[in-house]
Design a protein around this motif. Sequence first.
Motif, short mmCIF file in Angstrom:
data_model
loop_
_atom_site.label_atom_id
_atom_site.label_comp_id
_atom_site.label_asym_id
_atom_site.label_seq_id
_atom_site.Cartn_x
_atom_site.Cartn_y
_atom_site.Cartn_z
N ARG A 20 1.05 -1.33 -0.09
CA ARG A 20 0.04 0.04 0.08
C ARG A 20 0.78 1.18 -0.01
NH1 ARG A 20 -3.68 0.96 5.25
NH2 ARG A 20 -3.26 3.09 5.19
N TYR A 21 0.45 2.42 -0.49
CA TYR A 21 1.02 3.69 -0.67
C TYR A 21 0.13 4.61 -0.50
CZ TYR A 21 4.64 7.09 -2.10
OH TYR A 21 5.47 8.02 -2.29
N ARG A 22 0.40 5.48 0.60
CA ARG A 22 -0.20 6.75 0.73
C ARG A 22 0.55 8.02 0.49
NH1 ARG A 22 -1.24 7.40 6.57
NH2 ARG A 22 0.55 8.71 6.41
N LYS A 23 0.04 9.01 -0.36
CA LYS A 23 0.82 10.24 -0.29
C LYS A 23 0.11 11.17 0.50
CE LYS A 23 1.74 9.92 -5.13
NZ LYS A 23 1.67 10.57 -6.64
N GLY A 24 1.03 12.18 0.96
CA GLY A 24 0.58 13.22 1.77
C GLY A 24 1.85 14.02 2.10
N GLU A 25 1.85 14.72 3.35
CA GLU A 25 2.87 15.62 3.81
C GLU A 25 4.20 14.50 3.88
OE1 GLU A 25 3.47 18.61 7.20
OE2 GLU A 25 1.61 18.91 6.15
N LEU A 26 3.73 13.40 4.43
CA LEU A 26 4.75 12.16 4.59
C LEU A 26 4.28 11.23 3.95
CD1 LEU A 26 6.94 11.22 6.33
CD2 LEU A 26 5.65 10.31 7.99
N ASP A 27 4.90 10.71 2.78
CA ASP A 27 4.45 9.49 2.00
C ASP A 27 4.73 8.29 2.91
OD1 ASP A 27 3.80 11.32 -0.01
OD2 ASP A 27 5.45 10.71 -1.34
N VAL A 28 3.96 7.37 2.91
CA VAL A 28 4.13 6.08 3.74
C VAL A 28 3.82 5.07 2.61
CG1 VAL A 28 3.15 4.75 5.56
CG2 VAL A 28 3.23 7.23 5.79
N ALA A 29 4.81 3.95 2.60
CA ALA A 29 4.68 2.95 1.95
C ALA A 29 4.81 1.68 3.02
CB ALA A 29 5.80 2.62 0.95
N TRP A 30 3.67 0.76 2.89
CA TRP A 30 3.46 -0.49 3.76
C TRP A 30 4.05 -1.58 2.89
CZ3 TRP A 30 0.24 3.19 4.46
CH2 TRP A 30 -0.17 3.60 5.69
N VAL A 31 5.54 -2.17 3.43
CA VAL A 31 6.21 -3.10 2.38
C VAL A 31 6.40 -4.44 3.23
CG1 VAL A 31 8.53 -3.29 1.71
CG2 VAL A 31 7.54 -0.93 1.91
N ASP A 32 6.21 -5.45 2.14
CA ASP A 32 6.66 -6.76 2.68
C ASP A 32 8.09 -7.30 2.24
OD1 ASP A 32 3.97 -7.56 3.71
OD2 ASP A 32 3.38 -7.90 1.56
N THR A 33 8.66 -7.61 3.16
CA THR A 33 10.25 -7.90 2.71
C THR A 33 10.22 -9.31 1.95
OG1 THR A 33 10.48 -9.20 5.02
CG2 THR A 33 11.22 -6.69 5.08
N GLY A 34 9.51 -10.37 2.11
CA GLY A 34 9.39 -11.55 1.54
C GLY A 34 10.44 -12.46 1.69
N ARG A 35 11.41 -11.99 2.75
CA ARG A 35 12.51 -12.99 3.24
C ARG A 35 12.12 -13.48 4.75
NH1 ARG A 35 15.62 -8.47 0.82
NH2 ARG A 35 16.14 -9.13 -1.21
#
Length: 141
Positions: A20-35
């Motif tokens: 997921r990715y949210r734009k704003g004053e602070l961009d936030v990306a929810w990331v899966d590492t997959g490892r």
Amino acid sequence: MPKPSARELLNLPEGYRVRRYRKGELDVAWVDTGREPDRRCPRCGARGHVNGTAERSVSRLPVQTRPLALKMKVTRLRCPKCGRCWSGVPAIVSDVSPHVTADLADAMAYDLMDRATVTEVAARYGLSPHIAVTANLRFTV
């Protein structure tokens, strides 16, 4: 020409996936590492057991001049032999500070070597001055 993926736009290594990715004053990306994290105990070398998970927020180099935070799940581990607890931190996180990625720590260090103040560097990357100093301790020794 194919459209680049979110992982490529954020310059994340292979194996990472942006949920997921949210734009704003602070961009936030929810990331899966997959490892799977390294389960060897840093103290005695025994294989650790999963002791739960936690979501960690890690600052990354800005994308399009806005600060970027990566939210990722971190596995907490416990050694059955010596009792030590530790987190299976992904490889992109700085080895000095768990709050920033290695590339952001390097960028801040170069800015500080160019005679920028800690407050200026912290403001440029959207961090607190305390994190800016902590992330660059390896260069002051």
